[in-house]
Design a protein around this motif. Sequence first.
Motif, PDB file in Angstrom:
ATOM      1  N   TYR A  51      -2.595  -6.485  -8.336  1.00 49.41           N
ATOM      2  CA  TYR A  51      -1.868  -5.328  -7.389  1.00 49.41           C
ATOM      3  C   TYR A  51      -0.528  -5.568  -6.770  1.00 49.41           C
ATOM      4  O   TYR A  51       0.402  -4.580  -7.046  1.00 49.41           O
ATOM      5  N   VAL A  52      -0.241  -6.503  -6.518  1.00 52.24           N
ATOM      6  CA  VAL A  52       1.234  -7.310  -6.029  1.00 52.24           C
ATOM      7  C   VAL A  52       2.026  -6.972  -7.156  1.00 52.24           C
ATOM      8  O   VAL A  52       3.340  -6.310  -6.865  1.00 52.24           O
ATOM      9  N   PHE A  53       1.841  -7.188  -8.301  1.00 56.70           N
ATOM     10  CA  PHE A  53       3.179  -7.042  -9.376  1.00 56.70           C
ATOM     11  C   PHE A  53       2.836  -5.763 -10.312  1.00 56.70           C
ATOM     12  O   PHE A  53       3.685  -5.689 -10.890  1.00 56.70           O
ATOM     13  N   THR A  54       1.806  -5.099  -9.976  1.00 53.29           N
ATOM     14  CA  THR A  54       1.714  -4.068 -11.057  1.00 53.29           C
ATOM     15  C   THR A  54       1.607  -2.476 -10.290  1.00 53.29           C
ATOM     16  O   THR A  54       1.901  -1.355 -11.166  1.00 53.29           O
ATOM     17  N   ASP A  55       1.156  -2.666  -8.916  1.00 54.40           N
ATOM     18  CA  ASP A  55       1.028  -1.243  -8.214  1.00 54.40           C
ATOM     19  C   ASP A  55       2.353  -1.191  -7.521  1.00 54.40           C
ATOM     20  O   ASP A  55       2.749  -1.842  -6.359  1.00 54.40           O
ATOM     21  N   PRO A  56       3.064   0.076  -7.884  1.00 54.83           N
ATOM     22  CA  PRO A  56       4.282   0.181  -6.684  1.00 54.83           C
ATOM     23  C   PRO A  56       4.140   0.431  -5.334  1.00 54.83           C
ATOM     24  O   PRO A  56       5.042   0.035  -4.614  1.00 54.83           O
ATOM     25  N   ARG A  57       2.800   0.785  -4.895  1.00 56.00           N
ATOM     26  CA  ARG A  57       2.713   0.858  -3.332  1.00 56.00           C
ATOM     27  C   ARG A  57       2.648  -0.345  -2.946  1.00 56.00           C
ATOM     28  O   ARG A  57       2.769  -0.471  -1.504  1.00 56.00           O
ATOM     29  N   ALA A  58       2.574  -1.683  -3.650  1.00 54.62           N
ATOM     30  CA  ALA A  58       2.423  -2.973  -2.905  1.00 54.62           C
ATOM     31  C   ALA A  58       3.960  -3.243  -2.464  1.00 54.62           C
ATOM     32  O   ALA A  58       4.083  -4.015  -1.529  1.00 54.62           O
ATOM     33  N   ARG A  59       4.977  -2.881  -2.986  1.00 58.57           N
ATOM     34  CA  ARG A  59       6.237  -3.285  -2.798  1.00 58.57           C
ATOM     35  C   ARG A  59       6.638  -2.537  -1.154  1.00 58.57           C
ATOM     36  O   ARG A  59       7.534  -3.051  -0.576  1.00 58.57           O
ATOM     37  N   THR A  60       5.885  -1.643  -1.102  1.00 53.28           N
ATOM     38  CA  THR A  60       6.090  -0.820   0.457  1.00 53.28           C
ATOM     39  C   THR A  60       5.151  -1.161   1.142  1.00 53.28           C
ATOM     40  O   THR A  60       5.493  -1.720   2.366  1.00 53.28           O
ATOM     41  N   PHE A  61       3.768  -1.862   0.899  1.00 50.22           N
ATOM     42  CA  PHE A  61       2.826  -2.207   1.932  1.00 50.22           C
ATOM     43  C   PHE A  61       3.378  -3.444   2.270  1.00 50.22           C
ATOM     44  O   PHE A  61       3.256  -3.866   3.631  1.00 50.22           O
ATOM     45  N   PHE A  62       3.785  -4.275   1.563  1.00 48.78           N
ATOM     46  CA  PHE A  62       4.162  -5.702   1.880  1.00 48.78           C
ATOM     47  C   PHE A  62       5.295  -5.756   2.322  1.00 48.78           C
ATOM     48  O   PHE A  62       6.443  -5.593   1.467  1.00 48.78           O
ATOM     49  N   ALA A  63       5.870  -5.692   3.854  1.00 51.17           N
ATOM     50  CA  ALA A  63       7.285  -5.590   4.138  1.00 51.17           C
ATOM     51  C   ALA A  63       8.049  -6.846   3.588  1.00 51.17           C
ATOM     52  O   ALA A  63       9.243  -6.430   3.315  1.00 51.17           O
ATOM     53  N   GLU A  64       7.236  -7.776   3.251  1.00 50.98           N
ATOM     54  CA  GLU A  64       8.339  -9.126   2.760  1.00 50.98           C
ATOM     55  C   GLU A  64       7.591  -9.254   1.209  1.00 50.98           C
ATOM     56  O   GLU A  64       7.085 -10.248   1.092  1.00 50.98           O
ATOM     57  N   TRP A  65       7.724  -8.330   0.483  1.00 60.05           N
ATOM     58  CA  TRP A  65       7.215  -8.511  -0.836  1.00 60.05           C
ATOM     59  C   TRP A  65       7.553  -9.473  -1.605  1.00 60.05           C
ATOM     60  O   TRP A  65       6.912 -10.168  -2.297  1.00 60.05           O
ATOM     61  N   ASP A  66       8.851 -10.036  -1.541  1.00 60.12           N
ATOM     62  CA  ASP A  66       9.036 -11.371  -2.440  1.00 60.12           C
ATOM     63  C   ASP A  66       8.405 -12.643  -2.023  1.00 60.12           C
ATOM     64  O   ASP A  66       7.983 -13.152  -2.770  1.00 60.12           O
ATOM     65  N   ASP A  67       8.114 -12.720  -0.740  1.00 59.74           N
ATOM     66  CA  ASP A  67       7.391 -13.731  -0.388  1.00 59.74           C
ATOM     67  C   ASP A  67       6.027 -13.688  -0.661  1.00 59.74           C
ATOM     68  O   ASP A  67       5.463 -14.855  -1.141  1.00 59.74           O
ATOM     69  N   ILE A  68       5.504 -12.686  -0.810  1.00 57.70           N
ATOM     70  CA  ILE A  68       4.059 -12.566  -1.325  1.00 57.70           C
ATOM     71  C   ILE A  68       3.834 -12.548  -2.695  1.00 57.70           C
ATOM     72  O   ILE A  68       2.945 -13.331  -3.022  1.00 57.70           O
ATOM     73  N   ALA A  69       4.967 -12.299  -3.499  1.00 61.75           N
ATOM     74  CA  ALA A  69       4.977 -12.220  -4.923  1.00 61.75           C
ATOM     75  C   ALA A  69       4.929 -13.787  -5.209  1.00 61.75           C
ATOM     76  O   ALA A  69       4.461 -14.120  -6.218  1.00 61.75           O
ATOM     77  N   ASP A  70       5.920 -14.623  -4.445  1.00 59.79           N
ATOM     78  CA  ASP A  70       5.820 -15.922  -4.587  1.00 59.79           C
ATOM     79  C   ASP A  70       4.400 -16.822  -4.222  1.00 59.79           C
ATOM     80  O   ASP A  70       4.188 -17.602  -5.070  1.00 59.79           O
ATOM     81  N   GLU A  71       3.826 -16.366  -3.348  1.00 59.57           N
ATOM     82  CA  GLU A  71       2.578 -16.930  -2.935  1.00 59.57           C
ATOM     83  C   GLU A  71       1.570 -16.702  -4.153  1.00 59.57           C
ATOM     84  O   GLU A  71       0.892 -17.762  -4.480  1.00 59.57           O
ATOM     85  N   GLN A  72       1.425 -15.492  -4.457  1.00 61.59           N
ATOM     86  CA  GLN A  72       0.416 -14.970  -5.485  1.00 61.59           C
ATOM     87  C   GLN A  72       1.014 -15.724  -6.875  1.00 61.59           C
ATOM     88  O   GLN A  72      -0.074 -16.171  -7.586  1.00 61.59           O
ATOM     89  N   ALA A  73       2.169 -16.127  -7.272  1.00 67.01           N
ATOM     90  CA  ALA A  73       2.245 -16.492  -8.536  1.00 67.01           C
ATOM     91  C   ALA A  73       2.034 -18.233  -8.500  1.00 67.01           C
ATOM     92  O   ALA A  73       1.728 -18.745  -9.256  1.00 67.01           O
ATOM     93  N   PHE A  74       2.562 -18.775  -7.148  1.00 69.66           N
ATOM     94  CA  PHE A  74       2.417 -20.148  -6.981  1.00 69.66           C
ATOM     95  C   PHE A  74       0.838 -20.473  -7.020  1.00 69.66           C
ATOM     96  O   PHE A  74       0.183 -21.497  -7.530  1.00 69.66           O
TER      97      PHE A  74
END
Length: 283
Positions: free
Chosen positions: A161-184
């Motif tokens: 969801y974080v990496f493929t759904d465009p809505r995630a970039r709006t839903f998560f105000a700090e998307w970059d941090d969440i993306a780092d978490e999921q990748a890690f």
Amino acid sequence: MGTPLGDFVRTKRDSTQPESLGLPDRGRRRSPGLRRLDLASRAGISVEYLTRIEQGRDRNPSVAVVNALADALSLDTAERNHLRYLAKISGGECVSHTRPAPAPARREVRSSIRDTLSLLEPGMALVTNRLGDVLAYTSTYESVTAGTGLLDTESPNLTRYVFTDPRARTFFAEWDDIADEQAFDLWLGPSVENAEWLTSELAPVAGPDFTSRLNQHVLPKRGVLRLNHPSAGELSLRREALEVSADAQQLIVYIPADESTAEAVEQLRHRGRRLGGGLRAIS
């Protein structure tokens, strides 16, 4: 071909400024960060050996060398633990044919964990594994994420969801941090299951935002989760993650960080109750 260990050491070297370690500024350089010569000198190893580690040509450095690199880079506790973990799995790549394959990520939630989740109602909580599969969740979690697309699929997955759904970039105000978490977190999952999932499903559609983070080994901050809810506005949630180590799963509890968030979550919960929400286990 590089290794996770080599990638992490190179990334940390590139992001470490010499002055932060008390080293003199040597002027303009072709690449940022610490020179190999400086890091090798601080770690007490040769530049040639450091180069072999970074390039993946030496996959089995000793514990003493790994600790020396951690000291030389002034890594904090979390980074040191990750460095040791990467040294273990990088070495395992060379001898994996002699070891039993790790079990795939467990997707079933044990009854005792489901009972624990039920006790957390009407709180906001879920159970997930390291691949990001959403395995079970409370009715309040469902109410808060309704309308965001996160739970729309039959087998919801937070990483996808974080990496493929465009809505995630709006839903998560700090998307970059969440993306780092999921990748890690993918590094902490069963390697065989990860490789199959990444190759067949996630990497082809997630793009460079995902692959660059996976290879940089950015240790997540995991601070307050800030959401831009489609109907409730800004939400701030503190997070507590409880490890279910026997199943390689996590029970994550979300706690409102302020009064306005608590009120908004309560309103969303009541709205969800009218729609018939309840504890759900995907498996």
